[in-house]
Design an enzyme around this catalytic site. Structure first.
Site, PDB file in Angstrom:
ATOM      1  CD  GLU A 282      -3.840  -5.889   3.985  1.00  0.00           C
ATOM      2  OE1 GLU A 282      -4.669  -5.015   4.329  1.00  0.00           O
ATOM      3  OE2 GLU A 282      -2.621  -5.753   4.093  1.00  0.00           O
TER       4      GLU A 282
ATOM      5  CD  GLU B 223      -2.874  -1.113   2.408  1.00  0.00           C
ATOM      6  OE1 GLU B 223      -2.662  -0.317   3.331  1.00  0.00           O
ATOM      7  OE2 GLU B 223      -3.837  -1.909   2.406  1.00  0.00           O
TER       8      GLU B 223
HETATM    9  O1  IFM Z   1      -4.422  -2.988   9.163  1.00  0.00           O
HETATM   10  C1  IFM Z   1      -4.351  -2.493   7.867  1.00  0.00           C
HETATM   11  C2  IFM Z   1      -3.185  -3.118   7.132  1.00  0.00           C
HETATM   12  O2  IFM Z   1      -1.978  -2.927   7.787  1.00  0.00           O
HETATM   13  C3  IFM Z   1      -3.064  -2.511   5.754  1.00  0.00           C
HETATM   14  N1  IFM Z   1      -4.311  -2.596   5.048  1.00  0.00           N
HETATM   15  C4  IFM Z   1      -5.498  -2.132   5.727  1.00  0.00           C
HETATM   16  C5  IFM Z   1      -5.609  -2.784   7.098  1.00  0.00           C
HETATM   17  C6  IFM Z   1      -6.870  -2.297   7.817  1.00  0.00           C
HETATM   18  O3  IFM Z   1      -6.832  -0.921   7.992  1.00  0.00           O
END
Ligand code: IFM
Length: 457
Positions: A363, A167
């Site tokens: 994710e 990210e």
């Molecule tokens: O916890 C975070 C993660 O570290 C990166 N992506 C989003 C998640 C939720 O906010």
């Protein structure tokens, strides 16, 4: 009736990140990351929480792996902490830090779980922030590549699935805000948008140099991915005109045209560069070729999206505000738009014209207001609803022939949710931080059923 059956070989997994779960911040030679400094600064993190202990996964990893085995996952995504491996950011390698990941990876492999390692999930060495302002300086990309070489030389015999950076927009554009107190480390306020874009440009370079370093150091064929959470325009209704509006909007939404677009196409969006004018980052000759490395897959982190419709405006679309009653999970930005998962895939394959690229959901998950009942259970039916709808959207993408190969739920465990500390719970396993007890939630058992039946139940 749709059975939501996935093809055999679909990869079911769970994800975590080092600073959010490991704790043990001073163990075996680790030195501070920017997140240690940031979270120890009063007022930065809710309730003054820090990652000093977190889920104590550094010491409890074997129990946590047993819970993965019971869950049935065959794939686990975790991150490696740069300050454990090269505590001063550059220079000497700390073999004791490597040993922790060797133990973890061996434990995973002994249980038939494939390790998927992210090389950077935001916890950059504080020493590099002190030395030159970390991502503000181009040197950070070269130091990252050296760190990657050190890791892959030592762990490449047992890890074949690598992700470079997680990210980019979050640790650059949220970490280096203009005239605002930013919610992410290192908490640096810069004076111009150009300075912010320069940090993401350096991160893109780090990705490219990191890919080259992995290929050079890996002792065996391996898979390399970037992980991104680009902004996903979702058509307000799936008609050709609204779909076309979303495709027009894609490059112009927030940082999409300056992060995922150059990474996958080798060019910043011309519309973005025009809009930025003299605030565009400095791009040296050869940078775009480094950034646009061949990769084997893209990991997509998907939580929400934004509705777009065709409109008679100069740009040809409108981004729609959410009405106040729109369904939302336990974060201000977590509006529930399961179709965003499906559209995230279509935008990579169709809008950016990369149908060749394998995609996986690196994710997906949500925070919920979990409570332990008197019977000692956590019945998170709201999380199940959220996850089920997203998996149905994943199934739709697969059914339509898009190259979606796997899904990692975020997260295996409740953990340190950055500026929200431990107040927000994203896990499918509840963590009682005082006792370090783990309680698998209802969503854990539901996800186990999905995995064992290879379908959305
Ligand atoms: O916890 C975070 C993660 O570290 C990166 N992506 C989003 C998640 C939720 O906010």
């Amino acid at each position: 009736m749709v059975s939501y059956q996935f093809p055999s070989g679909f990869q079911w997994g769970a994800a975590t990140a080092a600073y959010q779960i490991e704790g043990a911040i001073a163990a075996d030679g680790r030195r501070p990351s920017v997140w240690d400094t940031f979270s120890e600064t009063p007022g930065r993190v809710l309730n003054g929480d820090t990652g000093a202990i977190a889920c104590d996964h550094y010491h409890c990893y074997d129990d946590d792996v047993k819970r993965m085995v019971d869950l049935g996952i065959r794939h686990y995504r975790f991150s490696i902490a740069w300050p454990r491996i090269i505590p001063e950011g550059r220079g000497a390698v700390n073999e004791a830090g490597i040993d922790f990941y060797r133990r973890l990876v061996d434990c995973l492999r002994d249980h038939g779980i494939t390790p998927h390692a992210t090389l950077f999930h935001w916890d950059s060495p504080q020493a590099l922030e002190d030395a030159y302002g970390s991502w503000r300086d181009r040197q950070m990309a070269y130091d990252f590549a050296d760190y990657v070489t050190a890791v892959v030389q030592r762990l490449g015999d047992r890890i074949t699935h690598w992700m470079t950076l997680n990210e980019i927009a979050c640790f650059t554009h949220l970490g280096y805000g203009v005239n605002q107190v930013p919610p992410h480390a290192p908490g640096t306020v810069v004076s111009q948008p150009k300075d912010v874009w320069q940090t993401s440009h350096h991160a893109l370079l780090a990705h490219g140099l990191g890919c080259q370093a992995i290929r050079a150091a890996s002792p065996q064929p391996c898979s390399i991915a970037l992980v991104d959470n680009f902004f996903v325009p979702v058509p307000i209704s799936e008609t050709p005109e609204h779909i076309a509006a979303c495709q027009k909007a894609f490059s112009r939404l927030h940082s999409n045209g300056g992060i995922i677009q150059p990474a996958l196409t080798g060019q910043y969006s011309p519309a973005l560069l025009e809009q930025l004018g003299d605030q565009a980052p400095d791009i040296q000759a050869g940078d775009l070729a480094i950034i646009h490395q061949p990769i084997d897959a893209l990991g997509i982190n998907i939580y929400s999206g934004m509705y777009v419709r065709a409109a008679d405006t100069d740009q040809g679309y409108d981004v729609l505000d959410f009405p106040s009653g729109y369904p939302r999970m336990h974060m201000p930005w977590l509006q529930v738009i399961p179709d965003a998962l499906y559209w995230s895939i279509r935008h990579i394959s169709d809008t950016l014209d990369r149908p060749d690229l394998q995609l996986f959901i690196s994710e997906n998950g949500c925070a919920a207001q979990d409570q332990v009942t008197d019977q000692g259970e956590v019945i998170d039916s709201d999380r199940i609803l959220y996850l089920r709808e997203h998996l149905r959207a994943a199934h739709r993408a697969v059914q339509e022939g898009y190259p979606l190969t796997g899904y990692f739920v975020w997260s295996l465990l409740d953990n340190f949710e950055w500026a929200w500390g431990y107040d927000r719970r994203f896990g499918i396993i509840y963590v009682d931080y005082a006792s370090q007890t783990r309680i698998p939630k209802a969503s854990y058992y539901w996800y186990a059923d999905c995995i064992s039946q290879n379908r959305v139940v």
